[in-house]
Design an enzyme around this catalytic site. Sequence first.
Site, PDB file in Angstrom:
ATOM      1  N   SER A 418      28.710 -37.959   9.057  1.00  0.00           N
ATOM      2  CA  SER A 418      27.592 -38.464   9.847  1.00  0.00           C
ATOM      3  C   SER A 418      26.592 -39.187   8.946  1.00  0.00           C
ATOM      4  CB  SER A 418      26.933 -37.323  10.618  1.00  0.00           C
ATOM      5  OG  SER A 418      26.025 -37.834  11.573  1.00  0.00           O
ATOM      6  N   LYS A 421      20.798 -41.767   9.852  1.00  0.00           N
ATOM      7  CA  LYS A 421      20.317 -42.610  10.948  1.00  0.00           C
ATOM      8  C   LYS A 421      20.492 -41.939  12.311  1.00  0.00           C
ATOM      9  CE  LYS A 421      21.047 -46.862   8.355  1.00  0.00           C
ATOM     10  NZ  LYS A 421      21.237 -46.149   7.071  1.00  0.00           N
ATOM     11  N   VAL A 460      25.043 -44.548   0.537  1.00  0.00           N
ATOM     12  CA  VAL A 460      25.848 -44.315  -0.657  1.00  0.00           C
ATOM     13  C   VAL A 460      25.906 -45.590  -1.476  1.00  0.00           C
ATOM     14  CG1 VAL A 460      27.240 -42.416   0.205  1.00  0.00           C
ATOM     15  CG2 VAL A 460      27.934 -44.747   0.694  1.00  0.00           C
TER      16      VAL A 460
END
Length: 645
Positions: A418, A421, A460
Amino acid sequence: MLSRLAAPILGIPRPAKRVIVLAVDASLCVLTVWLAYYLRLGEWVKISGEGFWQPQWAVAGSLALALPIFIVNGFYRAIFRYSGLAALMTIIKAVAVYGLLYASIFTAVGLEGVPRTIGLIQPMLLLLTVGASRMLARFWLGGVYQNQLRMATLPRVLIYGAGNAGRQLAAAMANSHEMRVVGFMDDDDRLHGHVLNGLPIYSPADLPSLVSSLHIATVLLAIPSASRYRRNEMIQQMRRAHVEVRTLPSVSELAQGTVSTSDLRELDIDDLLGREPVNPNLLLLGKAIHGKVVLVTGAGGSIGSELCRQILAVGPVELVLVEQSEFALYEIHQELLGRVGEAPVILHPVLASVRDRHLMQDIMRRYRPDTVYHAAAYKHVPLVEHNPVEGIRNNTLGTLVAAEAAAAAGVADFVLISTDKAVRPTNIMGASKRLAEMTLQALSAAGSQTRYSMVRFGNVLGSSGSVVPKFRRQIQDGGPITLTHPEITRYFMTIPEAAQLVIQAGAMAKGGDVFVLDMGSPVKIRDLAVQMIELSGLCLKSPANPDGDIEIRITGLRPGEKLYEELLIGNNPSPTSHPRIMKAHEEFLPWPQLRARLDALETALDATDLDVVEALLTDLVAGFRCESDTPGWNGTATALAANHA
């Protein structure tokens, strides 16, 4: 030996070089007269000229004629200019003029004590010896000279770190045609002022003055054993000097072989995070993977592909790669084949969309995975905002399809990747992911035998669409760097660290868990852009500094974009056995109620009725606010419906 002698000779001032070459030519005049007498008489005579033979007249004549002719023809204007074919022709012409005059005096007219043939033999010998001296200079000194010229034009660099890695890097760059190492910097004040392998060692505090005095363009950070926090301190110190900073990988990455210039890399944001990664818990890593059949959806994506690498290293029996992009699936499959080696791991590349219910059921029944990592998702906020129907179908309904297929096949663990956001989302991507989380929570609470869990984290590093490669390209292109808002902030984590934590969090699941990764402190994106500009050796262009190099241009927030991201809806996270993994407690609807709403959502999507879609999302997802101006929202569904059709 000869090469070592060449460098000091080349370091002699140019006027001194001219005097030396003039003296060499004068010596050659004397030598060739002496040799000419030997060739004529068959015996050696004294240059002093005692007795009948008077060689001093031949020597004086040679010096008086040759040196002025050589000077006029430019033999001493440049040492290395006359060392090719053009130089040889110049020597031939000059010596021909000399030979004509010399022969006229000593052969045609003649002098007592000087055989007439000397006037013919000596010019030929002088041509050979002068030409040979120039060729010798070309082959002995020319290569060193040209190398010095090339080195003089190369960017001048300092190596930060006089340890083993720094010494190896300096040795590897000794003959580099990319950069010229002019010294070391080191934190150990006992080394300051000393010389290492011919290079001085300076204090890092002197860097600003060294940049000016030594014309430093780049600093190479060669302390691979330094912690991330310490590296961050060094980088912040070097920012003020406005030099480009490049770095060596960590010790673990350099474990094999010696250091070389190919190991140098540009700085990534993970060099600036200042947060140490926690070593993974090997028991948690292997719990749901070792000796098991593992399936990864979205296996060709940024997170999915890294999950596959991490999973392969733990030792599953089989690894099933599910990906809808043929190219992405080919890439990750070929990479993993190269990593398998002799390990008994069977790879299954499967082209499939998680939205295809029948195909997903068939895949789950065929391979019978023990663990599923569901990374398949549309994640780019503006794209999903412009394509809300496809985004919700893939992210929410695709998760439901994969989860139900996994339960029907008896999968033990199902882990959803997940995003932050999903917390109080202002965009369709975030709302669709939160609804996917709620689906798994409701399925788990309904008594499913499959342990559903989800792992929520932020951005990431290095993923597709990441700001770091985008900013780097913009800096290389000369700017400007485009930023949506000066105050925008984000959480960051490296892809390998995120993948490891996802695996470990999934191994702790009991069912319906919402795990949240500790992302450290949020990073202000404008500060990141300024750092990248300064660590590229450039200056920020701004009203206060109009002569700077790179401008930051504000473009405005994109549809659905938030200034700040959050990881929790509430403020009551629970710790787990891992210091970087927390457990959130999020509310959700019971499965019967949620299922009815999901059916209604699917019906609205089929009809492209975005008003109903918006209303359902607002009702289902806590904190959802539709802030998009994308065509299709606010009652204007016609344009989007036509586009979707």
